[in-house]
Motif scaffolding. Sequence first.
Motif, PDB file in Angstrom:
ATOM      1  N   LEU A 144       0.820  -1.206   0.000  1.00 18.74           N
ATOM      2  CA  LEU A 144       0.000   0.000   0.000  1.00 18.74           C
ATOM      3  C   LEU A 144       0.856   1.258   0.000  1.00 18.74           C
ATOM      4  O   LEU A 144       0.338   2.353  -0.148  1.00 18.74           O
ATOM      5  N   GLY A 145       2.145   1.121   0.192  1.00 18.74           N
ATOM      6  CA  GLY A 145       3.061   2.250   0.122  1.00 18.74           C
ATOM      7  C   GLY A 145       3.079   3.089   1.387  1.00 18.74           C
ATOM      8  O   GLY A 145       2.635   2.675   2.452  1.00 18.74           O
ATOM      9  N   SER A 146       3.596   4.299   1.254  1.00  8.85           N
ATOM     10  CA  SER A 146       3.756   5.192   2.404  1.00  8.85           C
ATOM     11  C   SER A 146       2.482   5.975   2.715  1.00  8.85           C
ATOM     12  O   SER A 146       2.237   6.329   3.858  1.00  8.85           O
ATOM     13  N   ASN A 147       1.684   6.266   1.716  1.00 10.47           N
ATOM     14  CA  ASN A 147       0.448   7.015   1.912  1.00 10.47           C
ATOM     15  C   ASN A 147      -0.720   6.025   2.007  1.00 10.47           C
ATOM     16  O   ASN A 147      -1.634   6.024   1.198  1.00 10.47           O
ATOM     17  N   TRP A 148      -0.674   5.183   3.021  1.00 11.84           N
ATOM     18  CA  TRP A 148      -1.604   4.063   3.111  1.00 11.84           C
ATOM     19  C   TRP A 148      -2.895   4.373   3.848  1.00 11.84           C
ATOM     20  O   TRP A 148      -3.905   3.726   3.619  1.00 11.84           O
ATOM     21  N   ARG A 149      -2.908   5.342   4.735  1.00  9.85           N
ATOM     22  CA  ARG A 149      -4.107   5.595   5.561  1.00  9.85           C
ATOM     23  C   ARG A 149      -5.395   5.771   4.756  1.00  9.85           C
ATOM     24  O   ARG A 149      -6.394   5.152   5.080  1.00  9.85           O
ATOM     25  N   PRO A 150      -5.413   6.588   3.703  1.00  9.77           N
ATOM     26  CA  PRO A 150      -6.668   6.755   2.970  1.00  9.77           C
ATOM     27  C   PRO A 150      -7.064   5.527   2.136  1.00  9.77           C
ATOM     28  O   PRO A 150      -8.178   5.447   1.642  1.00  9.77           O
ATOM     29  N   LYS A 151      -6.168   4.552   2.019  1.00  4.49           N
ATOM     30  CA  LYS A 151      -6.446   3.366   1.217  1.00  4.49           C
ATOM     31  C   LYS A 151      -7.102   2.252   2.027  1.00  4.49           C
ATOM     32  O   LYS A 151      -7.516   1.248   1.451  1.00  4.49           O
ATOM     33  N   ILE A 152      -7.182   2.411   3.347  1.00  2.00           N
ATOM     34  CA  ILE A 152      -7.765   1.374   4.200  1.00  2.00           C
ATOM     35  C   ILE A 152      -9.095   1.867   4.740  1.00  2.00           C
ATOM     36  O   ILE A 152      -9.174   2.935   5.347  1.00  2.00           O
ATOM     37  N   GLU A 153     -10.109   1.097   4.498  1.00  2.00           N
ATOM     38  CA  GLU A 153     -11.440   1.395   5.010  1.00  2.00           C
ATOM     39  C   GLU A 153     -11.894   0.179   5.815  1.00  2.00           C
ATOM     40  O   GLU A 153     -11.754  -0.954   5.381  1.00  2.00           O
ATOM     41  N   SER A 154     -12.431   0.423   6.979  1.00  2.00           N
ATOM     42  CA  SER A 154     -12.850  -0.667   7.854  1.00  2.00           C
ATOM     43  C   SER A 154     -14.325  -0.522   8.192  1.00  2.00           C
ATOM     44  O   SER A 154     -14.785   0.572   8.504  1.00  2.00           O
ATOM     45  N   LEU A 155     -15.048  -1.616   8.122  1.00  2.00           N
ATOM     46  CA  LEU A 155     -16.451  -1.647   8.503  1.00  2.00           C
ATOM     47  C   LEU A 155     -16.582  -2.580   9.707  1.00  2.00           C
ATOM     48  O   LEU A 155     -15.951  -3.617   9.760  1.00  2.00           O
ATOM     49  N   GLY A 156     -17.391  -2.212  10.668  1.00  2.00           N
ATOM     50  CA  GLY A 156     -17.540  -3.061  11.852  1.00  2.00           C
ATOM     51  C   GLY A 156     -16.440  -2.802  12.862  1.00  2.00           C
ATOM     52  O   GLY A 156     -15.825  -1.740  12.895  1.00  2.00           O
ATOM     53  N   ARG A 157     -16.181  -3.793  13.665  1.00  2.00           N
ATOM     54  CA  ARG A 157     -15.205  -3.673  14.743  1.00  2.00           C
ATOM     55  C   ARG A 157     -13.824  -3.387  14.186  1.00  2.00           C
ATOM     56  O   ARG A 157     -13.313  -4.097  13.337  1.00  2.00           O
ATOM     57  N   GLY A 158     -13.217  -2.336  14.675  1.00  2.00           N
ATOM     58  CA  GLY A 158     -11.883  -1.954  14.220  1.00  2.00           C
ATOM     59  C   GLY A 158     -10.809  -2.426  15.175  1.00  2.00           C
ATOM     60  O   GLY A 158     -11.083  -3.101  16.163  1.00  2.00           O
TER      61      GLY A 158
END
Length: 96
Positions: free
Chosen positions: A71-85
Amino acid sequence: MMIVLSYDVDTTDAAGAKRLRKVAKICEAYGCRVQNSVFELLVDPAQLVALKAQLTQAINQEKDSVRLYRLGSNWRPKIESLGRGLRYEQDDVIIL
């Protein structure tokens, strides 16, 4: 860089169960388990090389599978979580 790693280890025999535990232990040393066979790993290039070498030795090349998604260095906006995190992200500050 952020790596999402998933694995499928054939556990139809005792040797497979042992490989499964070994693969999980290797992954736990590098990152955070987010699902049963899925890890998020924050690693640098040298750590990635070491991780791949350890996993290559641990698995049976004909029965098991390991997949790495960069996912590289700018990964935060590429991960989406639904439900329990997760309780915390790997790069969060934890004060004890």
